[in-house]
Every structure is written in C-alpha cells, then in structure tokens.
Design a protein around this motif. Structure first.
Motif, short mmCIF file in Angstrom:
data_model
loop_
_atom_site.label_atom_id
_atom_site.label_comp_id
_atom_site.label_asym_id
_atom_site.label_seq_id
_atom_site.Cartn_x
_atom_site.Cartn_y
_atom_site.Cartn_z
N ALA A 34 0.83 -1.20 0.00
CA ALA A 34 0.00 0.00 0.00
C ALA A 34 0.87 1.25 0.00
CB ALA A 34 -0.91 0.00 1.23
N THR A 35 0.27 2.33 -0.45
CA THR A 35 0.91 3.65 -0.41
C THR A 35 -0.07 4.62 0.26
OG1 THR A 35 -0.03 4.34 -2.53
CG2 THR A 35 2.12 3.20 -2.59
N LYS A 36 0.38 5.82 0.52
CA LYS A 36 -0.53 6.83 1.08
C LYS A 36 -1.71 7.05 0.15
CE LYS A 36 2.85 9.23 3.89
NZ LYS A 36 3.59 10.44 4.18
N ASP A 37 -1.46 7.04 -1.17
CA ASP A 37 -2.55 7.23 -2.13
C ASP A 37 -3.54 6.08 -2.10
OD1 ASP A 37 -1.62 9.68 -3.05
OD2 ASP A 37 -0.54 8.81 -4.77
N SER A 38 -3.05 4.84 -2.10
CA SER A 38 -3.98 3.70 -2.10
C SER A 38 -4.79 3.66 -0.80
CB SER A 38 -3.25 2.37 -2.34
OG SER A 38 -2.40 2.04 -1.25
N GLU A 39 -4.16 4.03 0.31
CA GLU A 39 -4.86 4.08 1.60
C GLU A 39 -5.87 5.21 1.65
OE1 GLU A 39 -4.92 2.18 4.76
OE2 GLU A 39 -4.60 0.92 3.02
N ALA A 40 -5.64 6.27 0.86
CA ALA A 40 -6.58 7.39 0.81
C ALA A 40 -7.73 7.11 -0.15
CB ALA A 40 -5.85 8.67 0.39
N GLY A 41 -7.67 5.96 -0.84
CA GLY A 41 -8.75 5.60 -1.75
C GLY A 41 -8.62 6.23 -3.13
N VAL A 42 -7.42 6.74 -3.46
CA VAL A 42 -7.20 7.33 -4.78
C VAL A 42 -7.26 6.23 -5.83
CG1 VAL A 42 -5.55 8.58 -6.24
CG2 VAL A 42 -5.77 9.17 -3.81
N ARG A 43 -8.08 6.44 -6.85
CA ARG A 43 -8.21 5.45 -7.92
C ARG A 43 -6.98 5.46 -8.82
NH1 ARG A 43 -12.69 3.02 -10.17
NH2 ARG A 43 -11.77 3.42 -12.19
N PRO A 44 -6.51 4.29 -9.20
CA PRO A 44 -5.40 4.24 -10.16
C PRO A 44 -5.82 4.87 -11.49
CG PRO A 44 -5.70 2.12 -9.09
CD PRO A 44 -6.88 2.97 -8.72
N SER A 45 -4.86 5.35 -12.23
CA SER A 45 -5.13 5.95 -13.54
C SER A 45 -5.55 4.87 -14.53
CB SER A 45 -3.87 6.65 -14.05
OG SER A 45 -2.86 5.68 -14.31
N GLU A 46 -6.16 5.31 -15.62
CA GLU A 46 -6.53 4.38 -16.68
C GLU A 46 -5.28 3.72 -17.26
OE1 GLU A 46 -8.52 1.95 -19.15
OE2 GLU A 46 -9.37 3.13 -17.50
N ALA A 74 -6.28 -12.73 -8.62
CA ALA A 74 -5.72 -11.38 -8.49
C ALA A 74 -6.82 -10.44 -8.08
CB ALA A 74 -5.10 -10.93 -9.82
N SER A 75 -6.47 -9.49 -7.22
CA SER A 75 -7.45 -8.49 -6.81
C SER A 75 -6.77 -7.35 -6.09
CB SER A 75 -8.50 -9.12 -5.88
OG SER A 75 -9.58 -8.24 -5.70
N GLY A 76 -7.42 -6.20 -6.14
CA GLY A 76 -7.01 -5.07 -5.33
C GLY A 76 -7.80 -5.10 -4.03
N LEU A 77 -7.26 -4.48 -3.01
CA LEU A 77 -7.93 -4.45 -1.71
C LEU A 77 -8.39 -3.05 -1.39
CD1 LEU A 77 -5.43 -6.69 0.29
CD2 LEU A 77 -7.56 -7.39 -0.81
N GLN A 78 -9.52 -2.95 -0.72
CA GLN A 78 -10.03 -1.66 -0.25
C GLN A 78 -9.04 -1.10 0.78
OE1 GLN A 78 -12.94 0.01 -0.99
NE2 GLN A 78 -13.79 -1.50 -2.40
N PRO A 79 -9.04 0.22 1.02
CA PRO A 79 -8.16 0.80 2.03
C PRO A 79 -8.41 0.18 3.42
CG PRO A 79 -9.18 2.53 0.72
CD PRO A 79 -9.85 1.23 0.34
N SER A 80 -7.40 0.24 4.27
CA SER A 80 -7.52 -0.36 5.61
C SER A 80 -8.59 0.32 6.45
CB SER A 80 -6.17 -0.33 6.34
OG SER A 80 -5.80 0.99 6.67
N SER A 81 -9.03 1.52 6.07
CA SER A 81 -10.11 2.18 6.81
C SER A 81 -11.40 1.38 6.74
CB SER A 81 -10.34 3.60 6.25
OG SER A 81 -10.71 3.53 4.89
N LYS A 82 -11.51 0.47 5.78
CA LYS A 82 -12.70 -0.36 5.64
C LYS A 82 -12.48 -1.76 6.21
CE LYS A 82 -14.42 2.12 1.66
NZ LYS A 82 -15.03 2.00 0.33
N GLY A 83 -11.35 -1.97 6.91
CA GLY A 83 -11.04 -3.28 7.46
C GLY A 83 -10.85 -3.24 8.96
#
Length: 135
Positions: A9-21, A43-52
């Motif tokens: 994870a990164t700060k962006d992924s934890e903040a829920g920032v969507r990856p670019s196209e 394979a899958s992406g995970l929701q931010p830890s705020s939802k876990g």
C-alpha cells in the motif's frame, strides 16, 4: 509452485485514490499474459484499511481493532497469485509486473511462495484440508 505477488500500500492507495486508466491498462495487459500462459490463479485489489479491521490474539483472548492503520508500508493494496513450475519462472513473471503505484510514483511489491499441503507431510489434519480442497 504457487507464488503471491503482494502489492504494498501507499498513502494514495490508503486514501482511496483510484489508479489511472494507464495503470489499469498496464495491469490488464500483464494479467492477460498470465492468463494466456495458464499461470494466473487469482488477483485483486484491496479496499483501504479504513474499511477493514485487525484481530489480535493474546492467548485465548481476541481483540478487534477497526482500521485505518497508521503504518502504510506494512499494508497490502492488492495481490496476484500465480502457479508456475519453478522459482526462476516466478522471478521472470514478477520482473514484468508493472509499477503498481498510482501515477508512477515509487511502489513496492513483495513475492512469497505459498505452502503446499505436501510441505507438511502426512497427518489426519492435513487430510482434512485436502478433503476441503484447500491448499
């Protein structure tokens, strides 16, 4: 042999920032190659830890803690599981894994081999796992 490619994870992924196209397209291309080679298991992406949440075990006691969790570098943003014939083949596939970080920033992935039931020898408990189709 099964391997898990763990996207950190990164700060962006934890903040829920969507990856670019562009990142979605690179990941789709890579995973299509895995499918064509017959090595992709999941394979899958995970929701931010705020939802876990986390469960801490202290002896027989369990303590639940809701996210988010502070240490981003210890969190997982997604994963890919492949099944290959050798460690070398897994290395080749992981060298081709796109930078998983949003907008090309610094990113990190960790690769770990999964245990197979055969790694544990014979036992009644291991047979129960086989009957469940686990491992």
């Amino acid at each position: 042999m099964r391997f898990m490619i763990i996207v950190k994870a990164t700060k962006d992924s934890e903040a829920g920032v969507r990856p670019s196209e562009q990142l979605f397209a690179a990941m789709a291309d890579y995973h299509e190659q895995l499918v064509k080679a017959g090595v992709l298991l999941d394979a899958s992406g995970l929701q931010p830890s705020s939802k876990g949440w986390r469960i801490k075990y202290t002896g027989g006691k369990r303590t639940l803690t809701d996210g988010p969790f502070a240490e981003t570098k210890e969190l997982i943003a997604g994963y890919t599981i492949i099944q290959v014939k050798s460690r070398e083949e897994a290395l080749e596939w992981t060298r081709r894994f796109p930078n998983p970080s949003i907008d090309g920033k610094d990113g990190e992935a960790e690769v770990r081999q999964l245990f197979e039931l055969e790694d544990f020898g014979q036992s009644e408990s291991i047979d129960r796992f086989r009957e469940m189709g686990v491992g």
